[in-house]
Design an enzyme around this catalytic site. Structure first.
Site, PDB file in Angstrom:
ATOM      1  N   ASP A 177     -59.767   9.349  -4.181  1.00 34.45           N
ATOM      2  CA  ASP A 177     -60.880  10.208  -3.769  1.00 34.45           C
ATOM      3  C   ASP A 177     -61.916   9.483  -2.922  1.00 34.45           C
ATOM      4  OD1 ASP A 177     -61.457  12.590  -6.504  1.00 34.45           O
ATOM      5  OD2 ASP A 177     -59.715  12.208  -5.264  1.00 34.45           O
ATOM      6  N   HIS A 191     -61.727  17.263  -0.056  1.00 35.21           N
ATOM      7  CA  HIS A 191     -62.640  16.912  -1.152  1.00 35.21           C
ATOM      8  C   HIS A 191     -64.087  17.284  -0.806  1.00 35.21           C
ATOM      9  CE1 HIS A 191     -63.567  15.206  -4.962  1.00 35.21           C
ATOM     10  NE2 HIS A 191     -63.975  14.014  -4.563  1.00 35.21           N
ATOM     11  N   HIS A 216     -69.469  16.115  -0.929  1.00 40.35           N
ATOM     12  CA  HIS A 216     -69.419  15.878  -2.375  1.00 40.35           C
ATOM     13  C   HIS A 216     -70.654  16.390  -3.116  1.00 40.35           C
ATOM     14  CE1 HIS A 216     -68.387  13.643  -6.093  1.00 40.35           C
ATOM     15  NE2 HIS A 216     -67.208  13.459  -5.558  1.00 40.35           N
ATOM     16  N   HIS A 273     -60.139   5.862  -6.740  1.00 35.91           N
ATOM     17  CA  HIS A 273     -61.044   6.037  -5.609  1.00 35.91           C
ATOM     18  C   HIS A 273     -60.865   4.932  -4.562  1.00 35.91           C
ATOM     19  CE1 HIS A 273     -62.852   8.412  -8.823  1.00 35.91           C
ATOM     20  NE2 HIS A 273     -63.528   9.075  -7.897  1.00 35.91           N
TER      21      HIS A 273
END
Length: 329
Positions: A150, A200, A204, A297
């Site tokens: 991510d 994504h 965020h 990540h």
């Protein structure tokens, strides 16, 4: 002479009687001022031990600090995780002596209006309906694993790609739209080496479900456009992943409207919080089951620990007989 002698003999008696008669009046007059002083001194003396024992020590208040919610505490989804910012140490105390100087609130005599009702978020949103089709399994099943990364592309993306290439491992990269826009070469390399892309969101936002419907649409749809553009205009984005795993029926439908499925995970080593290389490795090794989806990540902060953990996990996965797969689609 006789009269004089009698007077002298009775003078002490008369004085004594006078004093006895005057004493109550004198004491009553003095008592109006003297009694409070005496009582106050006794009260002060008896209160001193109580005051010293009830005052909290310097630095107290850790119990209330421990009860504070962590960042990103709203977690309507089983995949929800806190924000990417590393949390403060649990139980950290507040300002020195804060508990001692703040008086306790007086007890309410009647319950406040609405007591017992489910609390509403500060922005007025109702608790959202949960998502029902969040994927958390590999496409092939069996002894396979799907590695997902991510918040990139970031400074660690190249190192992650180098390690994956050593073991012929494929992975899925869930990218922040703004990061993809800023690092198109990394996006192109991901695709060129056989990996896949996942939306994504643009930047965020957390908690996702508290954003307006229009904001959620923009975060999901615009990120997809940014990633496709960075890839050269010919990339297929199969999945989207909510920040913090904050999937709801609402944003699940938004993703579906964009032709994407909601991608969750089955193993979360919380590498974003930098818990230590061995903690990351141990969590994956203890919790991974065949067909699992691992969350890690490559962006969003210092990912040195993630890269170091991946150096141990890749050969371990191979030794355990795992093959690398993509998530369900």
């Amino acid at each position: 002479m006789v009269k004089s002698r009698i007077t002298a003999r009775r003078r002490p008696l008369l004085l004594g009687v006078s004093a006895a008669l005057l004493a109550p009046a004198v004491l009553a007059a003095c008592g109006a001022h003297g009694t409070p002083l005496a009582a106050g001194g006794a009260a002060q003396h008896s209160a001193s031990p109580s005051a010293s024992t009830s005052t909290a020590p310097s630095g107290s208040g850790s119990s209330s600090a421990a009860a504070r919610p962590t960042p990103g505490g709203v977690s309507p989804s089983p995949f929800a995780s806190p924000d990417r910012t590393a949390p403060a140490a649990a139980g950290s105390a507040g300002p020195t002596g804060a508990a001692a100087t703040t008086p306790p609130a007086a007890p309410a005599t009647t319950p406040p209006a609405g007591a017992g009702a489910a609390p509403k978020p500060a922005d007025g949103h109702q608790t959202p309906a949960p998502a029902t089709h969040v994927l958390a399994h590999t496409a092939s099943g069996g002894r396979t694993v799907a590695l997902t990364f991510d918040d990139g592309p970031g400074p660690a993306t190249g190192q992650v790609l180098d390690l994956l290439a050593q073991y012929d491992a494929k992975a899925t990269f869930c990218e922040i739209g703004n990061n993809a826009k800023a690092h198109p070469a990394a996006v192109k390399r991901i695709l060129a080496e056989g990996h896949r892309l996942c939306d994504h969101t643009v930047d965020h936002p957390q908690p996702m479900h508290t954003q307006s419907h229009e904001r959620q649409v923009a975060e999901i749809a615009d990120a997809k456009a940014q990633i496709v553009d960075a890839a050269g205009g010919d990339a297929q984005i199969t999945w989207w992943r909510a920040p913090g795993g904050d999937f709801t029926a609402e944003n699940e439908q938004i993703g579906a409207d964009q032709g994407m499925k909601s991608l969750g995970w089955s193993v979360d080593p919380r590498d974003w919080s930098r818990p230590g290389v061995q903690s990351i490795v141990h969590t994956v090794q203890q919790n991974l089951r065949p067909g699992g989806v691992v969350l890690m990540h490559d962006g969003g902060g210092d990912r040195t620990q993630t890269v170091a953990a991946l150096k141990q996990l890749l050969p371990w996965l191979v030794a355990q007989g795992y093959t690398f797969d993509f998530p369900q689609s």
